[in-house]
Design an enzyme around this catalytic site. Sequence first.
Site, PDB file in Angstrom:
ATOM      1  N   CYS A 146      -5.194   0.457   3.693  1.00 53.81           N
ATOM      2  CA  CYS A 146      -5.295  -0.962   4.040  1.00 53.81           C
ATOM      3  C   CYS A 146      -6.710  -1.479   3.861  1.00 53.81           C
ATOM      4  O   CYS A 146      -6.919  -2.642   3.480  1.00 53.81           O
ATOM      5  CB  CYS A 146      -4.827  -1.181   5.470  1.00 53.81           C
ATOM      6  SG  CYS A 146      -5.766  -0.239   6.708  1.00 53.81           S
ATOM      7  N   HIS A 174      -6.499  -1.596  11.471  1.00 55.55           N
ATOM      8  CA  HIS A 174      -5.800  -2.001  10.253  1.00 55.55           C
ATOM      9  C   HIS A 174      -6.566  -3.117   9.559  1.00 55.55           C
ATOM     10  O   HIS A 174      -6.959  -4.107  10.187  1.00 55.55           O
ATOM     11  CB  HIS A 174      -4.387  -2.471  10.623  1.00 55.55           C
ATOM     12  CG  HIS A 174      -3.531  -2.840   9.450  1.00 55.55           C
ATOM     13  ND1 HIS A 174      -3.356  -2.025   8.350  1.00 55.55           N
ATOM     14  CD2 HIS A 174      -2.791  -3.963   9.198  1.00 55.55           C
ATOM     15  CE1 HIS A 174      -2.539  -2.616   7.486  1.00 55.55           C
ATOM     16  NE2 HIS A 174      -2.199  -3.790   7.979  1.00 55.55           N
ATOM     17  N   ASN A 191      -1.156  -9.455   4.673  1.00 50.93           N
ATOM     18  CA  ASN A 191      -1.006  -8.023   4.904  1.00 50.93           C
ATOM     19  C   ASN A 191      -0.743  -7.312   3.572  1.00 50.93           C
ATOM     20  O   ASN A 191      -0.632  -7.953   2.524  1.00 50.93           O
ATOM     21  CB  ASN A 191       0.134  -7.768   5.896  1.00 50.93           C
ATOM     22  CG  ASN A 191       0.034  -6.418   6.572  1.00 50.93           C
ATOM     23  OD1 ASN A 191      -0.930  -5.662   6.382  1.00 50.93           O
ATOM     24  ND2 ASN A 191       1.030  -6.084   7.376  1.00 50.93           N
ATOM     25  N   GLN A 225       0.814  -1.217   0.000  1.00 56.17           N
ATOM     26  CA  GLN A 225       0.000   0.000   0.000  1.00 56.17           C
ATOM     27  C   GLN A 225       0.848   1.268   0.000  1.00 56.17           C
ATOM     28  O   GLN A 225       0.312   2.376  -0.157  1.00 56.17           O
ATOM     29  CB  GLN A 225      -0.933   0.007   1.209  1.00 56.17           C
ATOM     30  CG  GLN A 225      -0.231   0.143   2.553  1.00 56.17           C
ATOM     31  CD  GLN A 225      -1.172  -0.067   3.727  1.00 56.17           C
ATOM     32  OE1 GLN A 225      -1.638  -1.180   3.982  1.00 56.17           O
ATOM     33  NE2 GLN A 225      -1.450   1.020   4.446  1.00 56.17           N
TER      34      GLN A 225
END
Length: 303
Positions: free
Chosen positions: A118, A252, A268, A112
Amino acid sequence: MEDRYVKWLARHGHKSPSTRFKRTDDRFEIYKSNVQFIDAFNSQNHSFTLIDNKFADMTKKEFRELVMGSVKRENRNIGERGKIILANTSRVTQSPSVDWRRNGAVGPIKDQLECGSCWAFSVVAAIESFAQISTGSMPSLSEQQLVDCDTASSGCEGGYLNKAYEYVINTGGLTTSDDYPYIGSTAQCRGESNPAVTINGYTTIPSLDENELSNAVERQPVSVVIDSSGDEFRFYNGGVYECSGCDDETDHGVAVIGYEQDYWIIKNSWGDDWGEGGYMKMLRNTCDGRGTCGITEQGYFPY
């Protein structure tokens, strides 16, 4: 320490997010302080280890300012095209192990960059997996379209998972990342062109129940929010991660793409040079159903 810093610069200096800040004179001191924290932690025999990754010359404040736009808290009032999955806590046939990577249903790790997007990556990851499971084809979809065009969210300043799903439904789908490439900043919406994947709706997973999350992940990868505020998360290297307590403030967005008996498998969006190739193992079956780092607080998957 100076030798270690020189080696770190050779490995990460050209791509460290800290280059976005003008201040350079005390980067070594910040790095040194972070490394002292990392080394002290690793000497204590935890279930996971830390490393001086690309974020190691940034203060916590800088890191959060640059990367953590945060997932905005929603009120669980799902939209017109959403539904709540029925509780299924009586299931006894749940698979002991799920990893959607083994089925080719998880796209490559993305980054990102210096943008709090996110939330968009979490939603796109789940939709990409849904498309592969449904059609056998793995697309790479556009996070930038969500960042620019989902007006219910705030681009690089953060967003809502459920409202991102609402956007995808209402606008007729998402285009590919080739058609609408990611730039790591909020730009003017280019309009909705050539959707590559459409969804009919999304399912809201009941909160505060790890068994419900397991049922959902057994079906397909899901979008969730977690608490990533600790330096331990920022510098995670490998092993089974656990938050220091159970009263976590989620901030997140990530995707849960599988589980083993003792941990969740988290995808992630900080690049494949973070964690275990971009992934994290996160402790499972803890905090009385809330889960490690509040992982069961918000969960969704598309249909």
